[in-house]
Scaffold this motif. Structure first.
Motif, PDB file in Angstrom:
ATOM      1  N   LEU A  74       1.019  -1.176  -0.063  1.00  0.00           N
ATOM      2  CA  LEU A  74       0.142   0.153  -0.045  1.00  0.00           C
ATOM      3  C   LEU A  74       0.740   1.124  -0.082  1.00  0.00           C
ATOM      4  N   GLU A  75       1.943   1.268   0.834  1.00  0.00           N
ATOM      5  CA  GLU A  75       2.951   2.322   0.609  1.00  0.00           C
ATOM      6  C   GLU A  75       3.443   2.534  -0.555  1.00  0.00           C
ATOM      7  N   SER A  76       3.870   1.622  -1.543  1.00  0.00           N
ATOM      8  CA  SER A  76       4.476   2.000  -2.661  1.00  0.00           C
ATOM      9  C   SER A  76       3.437   2.326  -3.600  1.00  0.00           C
ATOM     10  N   GLU A  77       2.033   1.538  -3.416  1.00  0.00           N
ATOM     11  CA  GLU A  77       1.058   2.031  -4.331  1.00  0.00           C
ATOM     12  C   GLU A  77       0.597   3.572  -4.181  1.00  0.00           C
ATOM     13  N   THR A  78       0.642   3.941  -2.977  1.00  0.00           N
ATOM     14  CA  THR A  78       0.256   5.302  -2.536  1.00  0.00           C
ATOM     15  C   THR A  78       1.125   6.473  -2.493  1.00  0.00           C
ATOM     16  N   GLY A  79       2.346   5.763  -2.116  1.00  0.00           N
ATOM     17  CA  GLY A  79       3.362   6.766  -2.114  1.00  0.00           C
ATOM     18  C   GLY A  79       3.586   7.400  -0.608  1.00  0.00           C
ATOM     19  N   VAL A  80       3.085   6.940   0.117  1.00  0.00           N
ATOM     20  CA  VAL A  80       2.602   7.398   1.557  1.00  0.00           C
ATOM     21  C   VAL A  80       3.145   6.376   2.683  1.00  0.00           C
ATOM     22  N   GLN A 146      -2.655   9.094   8.821  1.00  0.00           N
ATOM     23  CA  GLN A 146      -2.105   9.413   7.427  1.00  0.00           C
ATOM     24  C   GLN A 146      -2.537   8.318   6.678  1.00  0.00           C
ATOM     25  N   ALA A 147      -2.334   6.944   7.192  1.00  0.00           N
ATOM     26  CA  ALA A 147      -2.600   5.717   6.404  1.00  0.00           C
ATOM     27  C   ALA A 147      -4.274   6.228   5.916  1.00  0.00           C
ATOM     28  N   LEU A 148      -4.914   6.265   6.599  1.00  0.00           N
ATOM     29  CA  LEU A 148      -6.466   6.209   6.332  1.00  0.00           C
ATOM     30  C   LEU A 148      -6.676   7.249   5.279  1.00  0.00           C
ATOM     31  N   THR A 149      -6.165   8.494   5.306  1.00  0.00           N
ATOM     32  CA  THR A 149      -6.331   9.315   4.558  1.00  0.00           C
ATOM     33  C   THR A 149      -5.829   9.017   3.173  1.00  0.00           C
ATOM     34  N   ALA A 150      -4.609   8.391   3.259  1.00  0.00           N
ATOM     35  CA  ALA A 150      -4.171   7.964   1.902  1.00  0.00           C
ATOM     36  C   ALA A 150      -4.973   6.884   1.188  1.00  0.00           C
ATOM     37  N   ILE A 151      -5.445   6.005   2.022  1.00  0.00           N
ATOM     38  CA  ILE A 151      -6.206   5.016   1.499  1.00  0.00           C
ATOM     39  C   ILE A 151      -7.558   5.352   0.961  1.00  0.00           C
ATOM     40  N   ARG A 152      -8.235   6.514   1.598  1.00  0.00           N
ATOM     41  CA  ARG A 152      -9.619   6.735   1.045  1.00  0.00           C
ATOM     42  C   ARG A 152      -9.329   7.781  -0.321  1.00  0.00           C
ATOM     43  N   GLU A 153      -7.962   8.438  -0.365  1.00  0.00           N
ATOM     44  CA  GLU A 153      -7.790   9.330  -1.518  1.00  0.00           C
ATOM     45  C   GLU A 153      -7.496   8.435  -2.638  1.00  0.00           C
ATOM     46  N   SER A 154      -6.795   7.399  -2.341  1.00  0.00           N
ATOM     47  CA  SER A 154      -6.495   6.225  -3.307  1.00  0.00           C
ATOM     48  C   SER A 154      -7.882   5.616  -4.003  1.00  0.00           C
ATOM     49  N   ALA A 155      -8.940   5.682  -2.903  1.00  0.00           N
ATOM     50  CA  ALA A 155     -10.000   4.670  -3.187  1.00  0.00           C
ATOM     51  C   ALA A 155     -10.777   5.645  -4.309  1.00  0.00           C
ATOM     52  N   ARG A 156     -10.534   6.789  -3.820  1.00  0.00           N
ATOM     53  CA  ARG A 156     -11.496   7.877  -4.498  1.00  0.00           C
ATOM     54  C   ARG A 156     -10.968   7.878  -6.229  1.00  0.00           C
ATOM     55  N   ALA A 157      -9.799   7.778  -6.170  1.00  0.00           N
ATOM     56  CA  ALA A 157      -8.966   7.816  -7.484  1.00  0.00           C
ATOM     57  C   ALA A 157      -9.461   6.514  -8.208  1.00  0.00           C
TER      58      ALA A 157
END
Ligand SMILES: Cc1cc2nc3c(=O)[nH]c(=O)nc-3n(C[C@H](O)[C@H](O)[C@H](O)COP(=O)(O)OP(=O)(O)OC[C@H]3O[C@@H](n4cnc5c(N)ncnc54)[C@H](O)[C@@H]3O)c2cc1C
Length: 358
Positions: A74-80, A146-157
């Motif tokens: 998840l870190e490498s897919e989101t860059g976070v 930080q993780a949940l913000t990135a997960i939700r943003e990536s989900a929206r994308a």
């Protein structure tokens, strides 16, 4: 009537990660959340959580190890960054347990160190130790917010639609799909995934029988370190009937909690108040075992555990309904693995360990 492949009920850690994984698997996903995204009324809010490999349960150790791999994906897919592996200690464990845990970690090639209480105290002078200390360099903090913000943003994308302040009021199986009732109307979907934490029983009433899930109002505290530059591992102290746990969080201090000791509450009577007796026990514990913390400067946290009587997570599917709940204060480390289990249940491409089944 709007139709989706999957409706996810609950945008806490589990629902948000599951929605992202389902969208990545090509599903059209709607997420319903009764409050605002990131709210503080459930079990997923706050900046950090402990990430560690179990020292006394082989299956759980292997699951956490698999989950760590998925966190890194998840870190490498989101860059976070989502994990901060600062290292962690288990103490307050008997000699026999220390030997068994060391053997378990060795069997699975998990790096660890056995420290004397003196060596541990020298390394972490803010804490007190009175026996062997099991140190795992591969454990640490999950950077939850930080993780949940990135997960939700990536989900929206990936096309996920989040509908906040929109509670699901009923779930009905209709034909080979489902209808989900909300205050804003009915939504139809091929399947529904219920990740509603302690509300799961309410959401599925009349649609699917699930084990009773109670809510406990947990009340850890952040304590101010006396030395702002001091280093802190994540920690679990097992001397008492229920473990004490904690970690350092920037801007707040050192979180210390007595695991699963919060009062059982009914969800509509939630008061967010600390229960004085339990609070006094926590402060007394910190005064005795944390010479590096100022018990006069602390802030209480209120957070919900969702507990099953059998003490295991509930992750399974019946017809078009999948459910994941009952994480009793230990679920965050497993978030990407639970999302993987739910995606495999929905797509029919895999199953979950029997211990979690309905
Ligand atoms: C104090 C505390 C410390 C913890 N420490 C750790 C730790 O160190 N390590 C670790 O691994 N885990 C830890 N956990 C556990 C972990 O945080 C949880 O297991 C995890 O966050 C649970 O996520 P969830 O999505 O299942 O539940 P929740 O976050 O509770 O999400 C459920 C969501 O469903 C929504 N919902 C409910 N009913 C409806 C409805 N009818 N319609 C729409 N939405 C609805 C709710 O509003 C909520 O947002 C801790 C938990 C707490 C409380």
């Amino acid at each position: 009537m709007q139709t989706y492949d999957v409706v996810v009920i609950g945008a806490g850690a589990m629902g948000s990660a599951a929605a992202r994984a389902l969208a990545a698997a090509g599903r059209e996903v709607l997420v319903l959340e009764q409050y605002e995204l990131g709210h503080d009324r459930g079990g997923s809010h706050g900046g950090t959580r402990l990430f560690r490999l179990a020292i006394n349960d082989e299956a759980e150790l292997l699951r956490a190890a698999r989950s760590r791999e998925l966190w890194h994906e998840l870190e490498s897919e989101t860059g976070v960054q989502m994990l901060d592996l600062v290292g962690g200690v288990d103490h307050g464990i008997g000699e026999q347990q220390v030997r068994e845990s060391a053997a378990l970690l060795e069997r699975h090639g998990v790096q660890y160190d056995l420290l004397t209480p003196e060596a541990a105290t020298e390394r972490w002078p803010g804490m007190r130790f009175d026996g062997a200390v099991l140190y795992q360099p591969g454990s640490g903090r999950a950077l939850a917010e930080q993780a949940l913000t990135a997960i939700r943003e990536s989900a929206r994308a990936l096309g996920v639609e989040f509908r906040a302040q929109c509670a699901a009021t009923a779930v009905r199986v209709v034909g080979d799909g489902v209808e989900v009732e909300t205050a804003a109307g009915v939504v139809r979907a091929g399947q529904v995934v219920v990740t509603a934490g302690p509300w799961t029983g309410q959401v599925l009433a009349g649609a699917l029988e699930v084990p009773a899930i109670s809510a406990s109002q947990e009340q850890p505290r952040f304590f101010a370190p006396l030395d702002p530059a001091a280093e802190w591992p994540i920690f679990v102290d097992r001397r008492a009937a229920t473990p004490a746990y904690g970690l350092f969080e920037e801007g707040h201090g050192v979180k210390v909690g007595l695991h699963a000791t919060g009062p059982v509450i009914s969800l509509d009577q939630r008061d967010f108040q600390v229960e004085p007796g339990r609070d006094a026990a926590l402060i007394a514990y910190v005064r005795e075992w944390f010479p590096g913390l100022d018990v006069t400067r602390s802030e209480a946290i209120s957070c919900l555990y969702d507990n099953t009587e059998r003490g295991d997570f509930v992750i399974d599917r019946r017809g078009p309904i999948s459910v994941a709940a009952g994480f009793h204060g230990e679920g965050f480390k497993f978030v990407p693995l639970v999302a993987r289990y739910l995606t495999e249940l929905v797509t029919g491409s895999g199953s979950v360990p029997d211990v979690f089944r309905l």
